[in-house]
Every structure is written in structure tokens, then in C-alpha cells.
Design a protein around this motif. Structure first.
Motif, mmCIF file in Angstrom:
data_model
loop_
_atom_site.group_PDB
_atom_site.id
_atom_site.type_symbol
_atom_site.label_atom_id
_atom_site.label_comp_id
_atom_site.label_asym_id
_atom_site.label_seq_id
_atom_site.Cartn_x
_atom_site.Cartn_y
_atom_site.Cartn_z
ATOM 1 N N SER A 56 0.833 -1.208 0.000
ATOM 2 C CA SER A 56 0.000 0.000 0.000
ATOM 3 C C SER A 56 0.866 1.255 0.000
ATOM 4 O O SER A 56 0.587 2.214 -0.726
ATOM 5 C CB SER A 56 -0.911 0.009 1.225
ATOM 6 O OG SER A 56 -1.803 -1.062 1.184
ATOM 7 N N ALA A 57 1.929 1.243 0.786
ATOM 8 C CA ALA A 57 2.837 2.388 0.822
ATOM 9 C C ALA A 57 3.542 2.555 -0.522
ATOM 10 O O ALA A 57 3.724 3.691 -0.997
ATOM 11 C CB ALA A 57 3.856 2.210 1.938
ATOM 12 N N ASN A 58 3.914 1.448 -1.146
ATOM 13 C CA ASN A 58 4.546 1.520 -2.464
ATOM 14 C C ASN A 58 3.578 2.083 -3.506
ATOM 15 O O ASN A 58 3.982 2.825 -4.397
ATOM 16 C CB ASN A 58 5.031 0.137 -2.902
ATOM 17 C CG ASN A 58 6.199 -0.351 -2.079
ATOM 18 O OD1 ASN A 58 6.834 0.409 -1.370
ATOM 19 N ND2 ASN A 58 6.468 -1.637 -2.158
ATOM 20 N N ALA A 59 2.306 1.734 -3.409
ATOM 21 C CA ALA A 59 1.310 2.232 -4.345
ATOM 22 C C ALA A 59 1.155 3.745 -4.216
ATOM 23 O O ALA A 59 1.030 4.452 -5.224
ATOM 24 C CB ALA A 59 -0.028 1.542 -4.117
ATOM 25 N N VAL A 60 1.174 4.245 -3.002
ATOM 26 C CA VAL A 60 1.087 5.688 -2.778
ATOM 27 C C VAL A 60 2.306 6.382 -3.377
ATOM 28 O O VAL A 60 2.189 7.419 -4.042
ATOM 29 C CB VAL A 60 0.958 5.997 -1.263
ATOM 30 C CG1 VAL A 60 1.133 7.470 -0.991
ATOM 31 C CG2 VAL A 60 -0.366 5.494 -0.748
ATOM 32 N N LEU A 61 3.479 5.795 -3.188
ATOM 33 C CA LEU A 61 4.705 6.372 -3.725
ATOM 34 C C LEU A 61 4.679 6.400 -5.244
ATOM 35 O O LEU A 61 5.040 7.404 -5.870
ATOM 36 C CB LEU A 61 5.917 5.580 -3.224
ATOM 37 C CG LEU A 61 7.283 6.080 -3.645
ATOM 38 C CD1 LEU A 61 7.544 7.433 -3.003
ATOM 39 C CD2 LEU A 61 8.345 5.087 -3.258
ATOM 40 N N VAL A 62 4.243 5.328 -5.870
ATOM 41 C CA VAL A 62 4.167 5.262 -7.328
ATOM 42 C C VAL A 62 3.173 6.291 -7.858
ATOM 43 O O VAL A 62 3.428 6.964 -8.863
ATOM 44 C CB VAL A 62 3.785 3.828 -7.786
ATOM 45 C CG1 VAL A 62 3.398 3.807 -9.249
ATOM 46 C CG2 VAL A 62 4.934 2.876 -7.525
ATOM 47 N N ALA A 63 2.038 6.450 -7.185
ATOM 48 C CA ALA A 63 1.038 7.428 -7.616
ATOM 49 C C ALA A 63 1.581 8.850 -7.511
ATOM 50 O O ALA A 63 1.339 9.675 -8.403
ATOM 51 C CB ALA A 63 -0.226 7.274 -6.781
ATOM 52 N N ASP A 64 2.315 9.144 -6.435
ATOM 53 C CA ASP A 64 2.902 10.479 -6.280
ATOM 54 C C ASP A 64 3.928 10.759 -7.371
ATOM 55 O O ASP A 64 3.993 11.863 -7.905
ATOM 56 C CB ASP A 64 3.553 10.623 -4.907
ATOM 57 C CG ASP A 64 2.530 10.752 -3.797
ATOM 58 O OD1 ASP A 64 1.352 11.042 -4.100
ATOM 59 O OD2 ASP A 64 2.907 10.552 -2.623
ATOM 60 N N ARG A 65 4.734 9.762 -7.691
ATOM 61 C CA ARG A 65 5.731 9.945 -8.747
ATOM 62 C C ARG A 65 5.063 10.171 -10.098
ATOM 63 O O ARG A 65 5.528 10.973 -10.898
ATOM 64 C CB ARG A 65 6.654 8.733 -8.819
ATOM 65 C CG ARG A 65 7.650 8.680 -7.714
ATOM 66 C CD ARG A 65 8.578 7.516 -7.885
ATOM 67 N NE ARG A 65 9.522 7.440 -6.777
ATOM 68 C CZ ARG A 65 10.299 6.411 -6.547
ATOM 69 N NH1 ARG A 65 10.245 5.350 -7.334
ATOM 70 N NH2 ARG A 65 11.127 6.419 -5.529
ATOM 71 N N ALA A 66 3.985 9.448 -10.352
ATOM 72 C CA ALA A 66 3.280 9.602 -11.626
ATOM 73 C C ALA A 66 2.684 11.000 -11.748
ATOM 74 O O ALA A 66 2.721 11.606 -12.817
ATOM 75 C CB ALA A 66 2.184 8.546 -11.755
ATOM 76 N N ARG A 67 2.137 11.512 -10.642
ATOM 77 C CA ARG A 67 1.573 12.871 -10.663
ATOM 78 C C ARG A 67 2.658 13.913 -10.900
ATOM 79 O O ARG A 67 2.450 14.860 -11.633
ATOM 80 C CB ARG A 67 0.846 13.160 -9.344
ATOM 81 C CG ARG A 67 -0.544 12.663 -9.340
ATOM 82 C CD ARG A 67 -1.318 13.216 -8.170
ATOM 83 N NE ARG A 67 -2.115 12.139 -7.614
ATOM 84 C CZ ARG A 67 -1.994 11.607 -6.424
ATOM 85 N NH1 ARG A 67 -1.139 12.093 -5.585
ATOM 86 N NH2 ARG A 67 -2.747 10.620 -6.045
ATOM 87 N N SER A 68 3.811 13.748 -10.262
ATOM 88 C CA SER A 68 4.879 14.742 -10.434
ATOM 89 C C SER A 68 5.417 14.706 -11.854
ATOM 90 O O SER A 68 5.794 15.740 -12.397
ATOM 91 C CB SER A 68 5.992 14.509 -9.417
ATOM 92 O OG SER A 68 6.672 13.303 -9.682
ATOM 93 N N GLN A 69 5.446 13.528 -12.482
ATOM 94 C CA GLN A 69 5.900 13.450 -13.868
ATOM 95 C C GLN A 69 4.884 14.085 -14.799
ATOM 96 O O GLN A 69 5.266 14.719 -15.794
ATOM 97 C CB GLN A 69 6.155 12.008 -14.269
ATOM 98 C CG GLN A 69 7.379 11.430 -13.623
ATOM 99 C CD GLN A 69 7.599 9.960 -13.967
ATOM 100 O OE1 GLN A 69 6.776 9.364 -14.650
ATOM 101 N NE2 GLN A 69 8.711 9.411 -13.513
ATOM 102 N N ASP A 70 3.594 13.945 -14.505
ATOM 103 C CA ASP A 70 2.579 14.599 -15.320
ATOM 104 C C ASP A 70 2.696 16.110 -15.245
ATOM 105 O O ASP A 70 2.524 16.814 -16.243
ATOM 106 C CB ASP A 70 1.169 14.155 -14.885
ATOM 107 C CG ASP A 70 0.882 12.708 -15.253
ATOM 108 O OD1 ASP A 70 1.584 12.163 -16.124
ATOM 109 O OD2 ASP A 70 -0.041 12.141 -14.653
ATOM 110 N N VAL A 71 2.990 16.621 -14.067
ATOM 111 C CA VAL A 71 3.134 18.066 -13.895
ATOM 112 C C VAL A 71 4.357 18.556 -14.664
ATOM 113 O O VAL A 71 4.326 19.616 -15.306
ATOM 114 C CB VAL A 71 3.259 18.413 -12.392
ATOM 115 C CG1 VAL A 71 3.661 19.863 -12.200
ATOM 116 C CG2 VAL A 71 1.954 18.119 -11.675
#
Length: 75
Positions: A56-71
Motif C-alpha cells: 500500500s505504501a509503495n502504491a502511494v509512492l508510485v502514484a505520487d511519482r506519476a503525478r509529479s511526472q505529469d506536472v
């Protein structure tokens, strides 16, 4: 769809005992699975709960990284 994984290696128990507990939580949401594991009396449930929390913690980290790359793509 983003995907995150977690592994728990070198657990000293049989695959059959692990499968019994995993079958209880397979297909459930993470919060429901954690509450089931918390009240399961098998000792392997503690190890599975730890692995599920890590995933679950890894999923949150992956989602945050994906959002920062989109920005970064937008800017």
C-alpha cells in the motif's frame, strides 16, 4: 493503471498455510483485507499484513511519482 508490488522473502512457513490466509483476502480492498488479517488467528497473517502495508505504501509512492511526472510534462 499504476501497479505496485511488495515481497516478503524467507518466511518460514509452508505454502499451504500461507495460501489458506491469502484466500481469505484475495479480491478484497486493502482496508478490508487488513481488518481481516488483524483478526485471523494464523501466525502467518502477521507477515502477510506487513507485506500488504508495504504494498500500500509503495502504491502511494508510485502514484505520487506519476503525478509529479505529469506536472513536469505540462510545465
Amino acid at each position: 493503471m499504476l501497479e505496485a508490488t511488495a515481497r516478503n522473502r524467507y518466511v518460514r512457513t509452508s505454502a499451504q498455510k500461507t495460501k489458506l490466509v491469502l484466500d481469505l483476502i484475495r479480491g478484497k480492498k486493502a482496508a478490508d483485507a487488513l481488518s481481516i488479517l488483524r483478526f485471523t488467528k494464523k501466525s502467518i497473517a502477521r507477515d502477510i499484513e506487513e507485506t500488504l502495508r508495504s504494498a500500500s505504501a509503495n502504491a502511494v509512492l508510485v502514484a505520487d511519482r506519476a503525478r509529479s511526472q505529469d506536472v513536469k510534462k505540462i510545465v
